[in-house]
Design a protein around this motif. Structure first.
Motif, short mmCIF file in Angstrom:
data_model
loop_
_atom_site.label_atom_id
_atom_site.label_comp_id
_atom_site.label_asym_id
_atom_site.label_seq_id
_atom_site.Cartn_x
_atom_site.Cartn_y
_atom_site.Cartn_z
N GLU A 206 37.43 23.93 -7.49
CA GLU A 206 37.77 25.35 -7.51
C GLU A 206 36.53 26.22 -7.68
N ASP A 207 36.73 27.51 -7.34
CA ASP A 207 35.76 28.59 -7.56
C ASP A 207 34.39 28.28 -6.95
N GLU A 208 33.32 28.38 -7.74
CA GLU A 208 31.97 28.21 -7.20
C GLU A 208 31.77 26.80 -6.62
N ALA A 209 32.36 25.83 -7.29
CA ALA A 209 32.24 24.46 -6.78
C ALA A 209 32.89 24.33 -5.40
N ALA A 210 33.98 25.05 -5.19
CA ALA A 210 34.66 25.00 -3.89
C ALA A 210 33.76 25.59 -2.80
N GLU A 211 33.11 26.71 -3.11
CA GLU A 211 32.21 27.32 -2.12
C GLU A 211 31.00 26.44 -1.86
N ASN A 226 42.64 30.92 -1.33
CA ASN A 226 42.86 31.70 -2.56
C ASN A 226 44.28 31.43 -3.04
N ILE A 227 44.39 30.66 -4.12
CA ILE A 227 45.69 30.29 -4.67
C ILE A 227 45.79 30.79 -6.11
N LYS A 228 46.69 31.77 -6.31
CA LYS A 228 46.92 32.34 -7.64
C LYS A 228 45.61 32.83 -8.28
N GLY A 229 44.83 33.51 -7.46
CA GLY A 229 43.59 34.09 -7.96
C GLY A 229 42.43 33.13 -8.06
N LYS A 230 42.60 31.88 -7.69
CA LYS A 230 41.52 30.90 -7.75
C LYS A 230 41.16 30.45 -6.35
#
Length: 306
Positions: A206-211, A226-230
């Motif tokens: 998730e988040d930075e790791a996902a990018e 983008n799932i539930k703000g994440k």
């Protein structure tokens, strides 16, 4: 469950690690895995084998061949490269050449120009003449091939540069041949295959790791949703990946992803030189492979059994 799952991975996946590749060799031969039926069965092979057409263009073809061993896939590739017949310039009679290009170099370059002539219409050693790559029919060839359009595939191949007063006057004889005899007879610019990539995310990223994960792969492989703000990463299209293994350079990501290839799923890419459409070349390669198999079976039948 862990042991069967690991066995299935050894049988079906080529796994790419940080420092090497595992499960490279085929191991599913009869008796190697207790509980698995690996003896050859034609019905099971026919049920598991398939060919999926992915992309077809005028001079290129991409298809998947699923359910075969690497030996068969490689035999098919080598036949495309070296055993599908084509027509090419074999002899060059130089009447006058005052250019700076030596006769031998000129003849070699003429031989490498792909000729748009269907070799299936000719027997080996039949000759077709051309002057400046213009077909001159012999005998009753005009009647045999009334709609023939034998000519160079490309009109803009540079053979030589002439200065004022220089001249090239040659007569060329084209013959039928295969790539094993000379590369000029090879009908493909390239014929290659690769195993289908299989990318598994071992836990949510998730988040930075996902990018960061998305940047480690070829465009289109990893999608960030983008799932539930994440921001959550998922594998969108593993087929597009080239397996640079960039993800193993990141300590926080390398243990979260498994890179593998499906052992019996081959992605073929065939690019014709323009002599024949790639689908025709594939069909001819299949016929040649079938002929090899039949000759082998005939040899087995001819061997006396004690």
């Amino acid at each position: 469950m862990a042991a069967p799952r690991r066995t299935d991975e050894m049988r079906d996946r080529v796994v790419l690690g940080e420092f090497g590749v595992r499960n490279v060799h085929t191991t599913d031969f009869p008796g190697n895995y207790p509980g698995y039926e690996d003896a050859w069965d034609q019905r099971r092979f026919e049920e598991g084998f398939r060919v999926d057409l992915i992309r077809e263009e005028e001079a290129a073809l991409e298809f998947d061949m699923v359910g075969i061993d690497a030996a068969i896939a490689n035999a098919f590739r080598r036949i495309l490269l070296a055993e599908v017949p084509t027509m090419a310039v074999e002899k060059v009679f130089v009447y006058n050449n005052t250019s700076i290009v030596q006769d031998e170099i000129l003849a070699h370059r003429l031989g490498l120009i792909p000729i748009r002539a269907d070799a299936r219409l000719f027997e080996y050693r039949n000759q077709v003449y051309s002057k400046h790559m213009t077909w001159v029919p012999l005998g009753n060839q005009t009647d045999l091939f009334p709609d023939a359009d034998f000519r160079p595939v490309h009109d803009d191949i540079l053979i030589a540069l002439l200065r004022p007063g220089q001249e090239i006057d040659v007569l060329m004889h084209c013959v039928k041949g295969i790539g094993k005899d000379h590369a000029k007879f090879s009908p493909v610019a390239t014929a290659s295959y690769r195993l289908l990539p299989d990318i598994t995310l071992l836990q949510p990223i998730e988040d930075e790791a996902a990018e960061m994960l998305q940047k480690c792969f070829s465009p289109g492989v990893i999608e960030v949703q983008n799932i539930k703000g994440k921001k959550v990463a998922r594998v969108a299209n593993a087929r597009l990946d080239t397996f640079s293994r960039e993800v193993f350079r990141h300590e926080g990501l390398k243990s979260l992803v498994r890179l593998a290839r499906v052992r019996n799923h081959y992605i073929f890419s065939v690019e014709s030189t323009g002599i024949l459409p790639p689908d025709v070349l594939v069909s001819e390669a299949i016929k040649i492979l079938m002929g090899k198999c039949q000759r082998f079976l005939n040899e087995l039948d001819s061997v006396p059994m004690e």
